[in-house]
Scaffold this active site. Structure first.
Site, PDB file in Angstrom:
ATOM      1  N   HIS A 183       0.006   8.065  -3.760  1.00 58.53           N
ATOM      2  CA  HIS A 183       0.313   6.645  -3.974  1.00 58.53           C
ATOM      3  C   HIS A 183       1.716   6.250  -3.527  1.00 58.53           C
ATOM      4  O   HIS A 183       2.298   5.276  -4.027  1.00 58.53           O
ATOM      5  CB  HIS A 183       0.117   6.291  -5.452  1.00 58.53           C
ATOM      6  N   HIS A 283      -9.735   2.089   3.226  1.00 62.29           N
ATOM      7  CA  HIS A 283      -9.277   1.853   1.860  1.00 62.29           C
ATOM      8  C   HIS A 283     -10.051   0.667   1.288  1.00 62.29           C
ATOM      9  O   HIS A 283     -10.247  -0.330   1.968  1.00 62.29           O
ATOM     10  CB  HIS A 283      -7.781   1.526   1.915  1.00 62.29           C
TER      11      HIS A 283
END
Length: 369
Positions: A183, A283
């Site tokens: 992340h 994504h």
């Protein structure tokens, strides 16, 4: 052009043509939905009255027609508009979008699941059990094992992360792939050190080991490990992906079709990556319209790897996506291949004021989410 802020944090766009044809898109920046809504309204001033079939012309004018280009707000607004235009064109011609982009290259699309992983080992047995018993038959899962991180992290924190990953991997069925999402919470120094500690664990890929945009750092991390590195959810248009691809800094790119410029822009990015033997795993922690756009892309893209998802559409579609043995069949209905349940959409409306979570370190300073 009508927009709906819907729970939990999404923005849907409905474009209606003069012949009654309706197209849906999902223009969204998580945490900036109201700003994107304003950008779509500005785009509407140009788009209303135009031929919806001239998708590339509209894309060029909307993106290049202003002195300032790119960035998450403009490209996300453009992405949702572009999705809706493809939906309209496919419905008008009575064919799915993938057929307009060259036809399908596969019969079904591999999906992967997400499991939330607290930065502690206390619940890992439960997470592993959930993965092993998944009713959809997913053959891959992704999780984020990374807590808020300092620029140079303490060794005991890194050892705890390693132990949690080892324990999860040992308890998950070996036939199920496990990917890790860092992340963007680690600096290159921390990321390299941590990846070295888990190098011998069977990991599918590591996502965003460092913040995006620093190609040199990504290349440094990639060259220090045999684990495939992935990134791209926070990059916009082919121009931002160009150096990443040309320098082969990663093994997997992850354009977000609601951020990168839309379906056709993602297809152009994937073609660039294909020439460098780089896989594509879009994504998509967003809503069912964004996922539908991803599935159209996946159907016609040779170097597609697997598809992330947050929802299968039970919330806002009349017919949700059906997962069997971890795969979704290539969609065959016209346009994006979905029928949005507008009654459910209107019932799910909220203010659109979802905020990005804020992390802090022990000294009170900011940490990457």
């Amino acid at each position: 052009m009508e927009m709906f802020h819907v729970k939990p944090r999404w923005l849907f766009l409905k474009i209606t043509c003069d012949d009654g044809t309706v197209g849906w898109g999902e223009p969204i920046v998580e945490g900036r939905a109201q700003t994107v809504e304003a950008a779509v309204k500005e785009i509407a001033r140009y788009l209303i009255g135009q031929d919806p079939g001239d998708i590339e012309k509209h894309w060029q004018i909307i993106y290049r027609g202003n002195f300032y280009r790119n960035g998450p707000i403009l490209t996300s607004a453009l992405s949702g508009v572009e999705q809706a235009l493809w939906d309209i064109l496919g419905k008008h011609l009575n064919i799915p979008v993938w057929r307009l982009l060259g036809g399908k290259v596969r019969d079904r699309i591999r999906m992967y699941g997400w499991v939330s992983m607290e930065p502690t080992g206390d619940y890992i047995d439960l997470y592993a059990k959930s993965i092993n018993e998944n009713v959809e038959g997913f053959t891959a899962y992704k999780t984020c094992p990374i807590p808020p991180m300092q620029m140079i992290e303490q060794p005991d924190v890194l050892r705890t992360i390693r132990d949690n990953v080892v324990r999860l991997r040992e308890k998950v069925d070996k036939r199920i792939d496990v990917a890790l999402d860092f992340h963007g919470r680690c600096t290159p120094a921390v990321s390299r050190r941590l990846i070295h500690m888990i190098e011998d664990i069977d990991i599918m890929f590591i996502e965003e080991p460092v913040l995006p945009g620093d190609v040199a750092a990504l290349k440094l991390v990639s060259s220090s490990t045999s684990i495939p590195i992935a990134t791209g959810e926070r990059l916009f248009t082919r121009w931002q992906f160009n150096d990443l691809i040309e320098q082969q800094a990663v093994a997997i790119i992850q354009p977000d079709i609601s951020h990168c410029g839309g379906i056709f822009e993602a297809r152009k990015i994937a073609a660039m990556a294909e020439a460098r033997n780089i896989a594509v795993a879009p994504h998509c922690p967003l809503g069912p319209i964004a996922l539908a756009s991803c599935l159209q892309f996946a159907s016609c893209t040779p170097n597609f790897l697997c598809q992330e998802h947050l929802t299968l559409g039970y919330d806002y579609l009349k017919v949700p996506f059906q997962v069997k043995e971890g795969y979704v069949d290539v969609p065959h209905l016209p346009g994006l291949g979905i029928e949005v349940d507008e009654e459910k959409v209107r019932a799910g409306i909220f203010a659109g004021d979802w905020h990005t979570p804020q992390f802090r370190l022990k000294d009170g300073s900011f940490a990457e989410w």
